[in-house]
Design an enzyme around this catalytic site. Structure first.
Site, short mmCIF file in Angstrom:
data_model
loop_
_atom_site.label_atom_id
_atom_site.label_comp_id
_atom_site.label_asym_id
_atom_site.label_seq_id
_atom_site.Cartn_x
_atom_site.Cartn_y
_atom_site.Cartn_z
N SER A 13 0.11 -16.98 33.03
CA SER A 13 0.37 -18.38 33.37
C SER A 13 1.54 -18.93 32.57
O SER A 13 2.37 -19.68 33.09
CB SER A 13 -0.88 -19.23 33.10
OG SER A 13 -1.95 -18.82 33.94
N GLU B 125 -1.80 -8.91 4.48
CA GLU B 125 -1.67 -9.36 5.86
C GLU B 125 -3.00 -9.48 6.59
O GLU B 125 -3.09 -10.19 7.60
CB GLU B 125 -0.74 -8.43 6.65
CG GLU B 125 -1.29 -7.03 6.94
CD GLU B 125 -1.06 -6.02 5.83
OE1 GLU B 125 -1.10 -4.81 6.11
OE2 GLU B 125 -0.86 -6.44 4.66
N HIS C 263 -3.63 -5.10 0.96
CA HIS C 263 -3.04 -5.55 2.23
C HIS C 263 -3.13 -7.07 2.33
O HIS C 263 -4.16 -7.62 2.73
CB HIS C 263 -3.77 -4.92 3.41
CG HIS C 263 -3.49 -3.47 3.61
ND1 HIS C 263 -2.44 -3.00 4.38
CD2 HIS C 263 -4.10 -2.37 3.10
CE1 HIS C 263 -2.42 -1.69 4.35
NE2 HIS C 263 -3.41 -1.27 3.58
N SER D 223 -2.24 -13.48 36.82
CA SER D 223 -3.67 -13.17 36.80
C SER D 223 -4.51 -14.42 36.66
O SER D 223 -5.70 -14.40 36.93
CB SER D 223 -3.98 -12.23 35.62
OG SER D 223 -3.80 -12.91 34.39
N GLY D 224 -3.88 -15.51 36.21
CA GLY D 224 -4.61 -16.73 35.95
C GLY D 224 -5.00 -16.86 34.50
O GLY D 224 -5.48 -17.91 34.06
N CYS E 122 0.83 -1.20 0.00
CA CYS E 122 0.00 0.00 0.00
C CYS E 122 0.87 1.26 0.00
O CYS E 122 1.45 1.61 -1.02
CB CYS E 122 -0.98 -0.04 1.17
SG CYS E 122 -2.37 1.10 0.98
#
EC number: 6.3.5.2
Length: 511
Positions: A229, A171, A169, A223-224, A82
């Site tokens: 994790s 991507e 584009h 944070s889980g 682009c």
């Protein structure tokens, strides 16, 4: 092992990092650098090729971004996308003008010649256009290799110099075979091999962590969620008991999340430290309605809580976070001029008063790579497949001030929505699903009584990396079940709406 990269020059496109992710997905390592990266620094990376990203400006704008033109003299394969195509055309003597018909959206790509960059892709494939300027005349030595209805030069190439350019584009998700086109550039034009994978990344990160930390200790924020994790597991692999994982209950968690986190880490033999700081967070958020201020307060309070916890342990010199590539690009232009969208609570470094050095082992990888890394490290698929949950938690899913009654209301609605998605099999088919408390009341009728209660928005999206997303096309009967159950089972809610916005222009989270 040093990975020989494809270097992506960032000219400000919000899609720049998707280019890098698509290349890595093909097993090709890639790095993103600012458009004005010194030529010596680019050469020092010993790249196999260079990609010029898209960008929001015109090449003729007063403040247009231009690279060091020496890149065109390195003899390396180059692909312009682009804005990158327009730069290439301008540099080599072609002409770029405002398009008579702006091309935004899907277009059919028609091949003009056979070319290795099109290998194993279909003529007539759908690609995504997003441009106001277009190439009027291509430079000497270039030929058009593909067209579209509104772009006579949808793709051009100078075969002798291995310089290619796409007006579209490749991507983005909407370009049907864009990933193959990027892979073809990397492998068939640049000669790259598929050496990038999460197995090698894990080994490299473990060694880097060991070299950096030595015999010191690392405080790890947990944070889980998937990211933290994986970070905690990676640190445990690298330095064992030198990592001190701390889970902060900030009062902004989903229903039963604290218990789930503690159970998961206990089952893995990790000595998780839980700090209940919910009252601290909620008191600091009292009266705050601006979403950016909420994010900043939460980020600063996390740091303060960790600092207090760190002082209980000797030898801690590092703080680990689960910052991702997407966090960085949406927060600050660290690798180019991409426009800031919103700040992230775990991005931007540490305050001057804090003595910790930051460790962010996931900072340069994407969400799908994090999941692959987690599986590589032996984490259960049930945890790896959890939907993303923002660091600021439910605070940014409540419009306006955050308080306990609204948090409980939102949790109840969220549990119902997730229960329906799990029971119908749609949870694992979508990228992210959650509810938002709009703090907008409306009139309703329940039984013979008039109500004036809250509105909840259901947000479910499909994505592969979080950089772009489309709203999920959930069957109406499932949405109806979610709505009926929330209204019937949660006192204080009388209306449920469904968010059908995509990203862009909307972000996934509401704040």
């Amino acid at each position: 092992m040093k990975h020989v990269p494809i270097v992506v020059l960032d000219f400000g496109s919000q899609y720049t990092q998707i280019i890098a992710r698509k290349l890595r997905e093909a097993g090709v390592y890639s790095e993103i650098v600012p458009y004005n990266e010194p030529i010596g620094d680019i050469v020092a990376r010993t790249p196999k090729g260079i990609i010029l990203s898209g960008g929001p400006a015109s090449v003729y704008a007063v403040d247009a971004y231009h690279p060091d033109t020496t890149i065109f003299e390195l003899g390396l394969p180059i692909l312009g996308i682009c804005y990158g195509m327009q730069l290439i055309s301008q540099h080599f003597g072609g002409s770029v003008i405002p398009a008579s018909h702006h091309e935004y959206g899907k277009a059919k790509l028609q091949f003009e010649v056979e070319n290795p960059i099109f290998k194993d892709t279909q003529d007539g494939q759908i690609v995504w256009m997003s441009h106001g300027d277009r190439v009027e005349n291509i430079p000497a030595g270039f030929e058009k290799i593909a067209t579209s209805e509104n772009s006579p030069f949808a793709a051009i190439a100078d075969i002798n110099r291995n310089i290619y350019a796409f007006q579209f584009h490749p991507e983005v998700y909407h370009s049907q075979e864009g990933s193959k086109l990027l892979k073809n550039f990397a492998k068939h034009i640049c000669g790259c091999e598929s050496t990038w994978n999460m197995g090698s990344f894990a080994k490299e990160q473990i060694k880097q962590i060991q070299d950096k930390v030595g015999n010191k200790k690392v405080l790890c924020a947990v944070s889980g969620g998937v990211d933290s994790s994986v970070v905690a597991t990676l640190l445990a692999e690298a330095i064992g008991e030198q990592v001190i994982p701390v889970f902060v209950d900030n009062g902004l968690l989903r229903a039963n999340e604290r218990e789930q986190v503690e159970t998961m880490f206990k089952s893995r033999g990790v000595n998780l430290i839980t700090v209940d700081a919910s009252e601290t967070f909620l008191s600091k958020l009292a009266g705050v309605t601006d979403p950016e201020k909420k994010r900043k307060i939460i980020g600063e309070t996390f740091i303060e809580v960790f600092d207090v916890e760190a002082k209980k342990h000797s030898g801690i010199e590092f703080l680990a976070q689960g910052t991702l590539y997407t966090d960085v690009i949406e927060s600050v232009s660290v690798k180019g001029p991409s426009k800031t969208i919103k700040s992230h609570h775990n991005v931007g470094g540490l305050p001057d008063w804090m003595k910790f050095e930051l460790i962010e082992p996931l900072r340069e990888i994407f969400k799908d790579e994090v999941r692959a890394l987690g599986l590589e490290l032996g984490l259960p698929k049930s945890m790896i497949s959890r939907h993303p949950f923002p660091g600021p938690g439910l605070a940014i899913r409540i419009m306006g001030e955050v308080n306990k009654p609204d948090l409980e209301l939102l949790r109840k609605a969220d549990v119902i929505m997730l229960d329906v998605l799990h029971s119908t099999g749609y949870y694992d088919k979508t990228w992210q699903a959650f509810t938002v408390l709009l703090n907008v009341k409306s009139v309703g009728v329940m039984g013979d009584n008039r109500t004036y209660d809250n509105t909840v928005c259901v947000r479910i999206v499909d994505a592969t990396d979080g950089m772009t997303a489309t709203f999920a096309h959930i069957p109406h009967e499932i949405l109806e079940t979610i709505s009926r159950r929330i209204i019937n089972e949660v006192d204080g809610i009388n209306r449920v709406v469904y968010d059908i916005s995509s990203k862009p222009p909307a972000t996934i989270e509401w704040e």
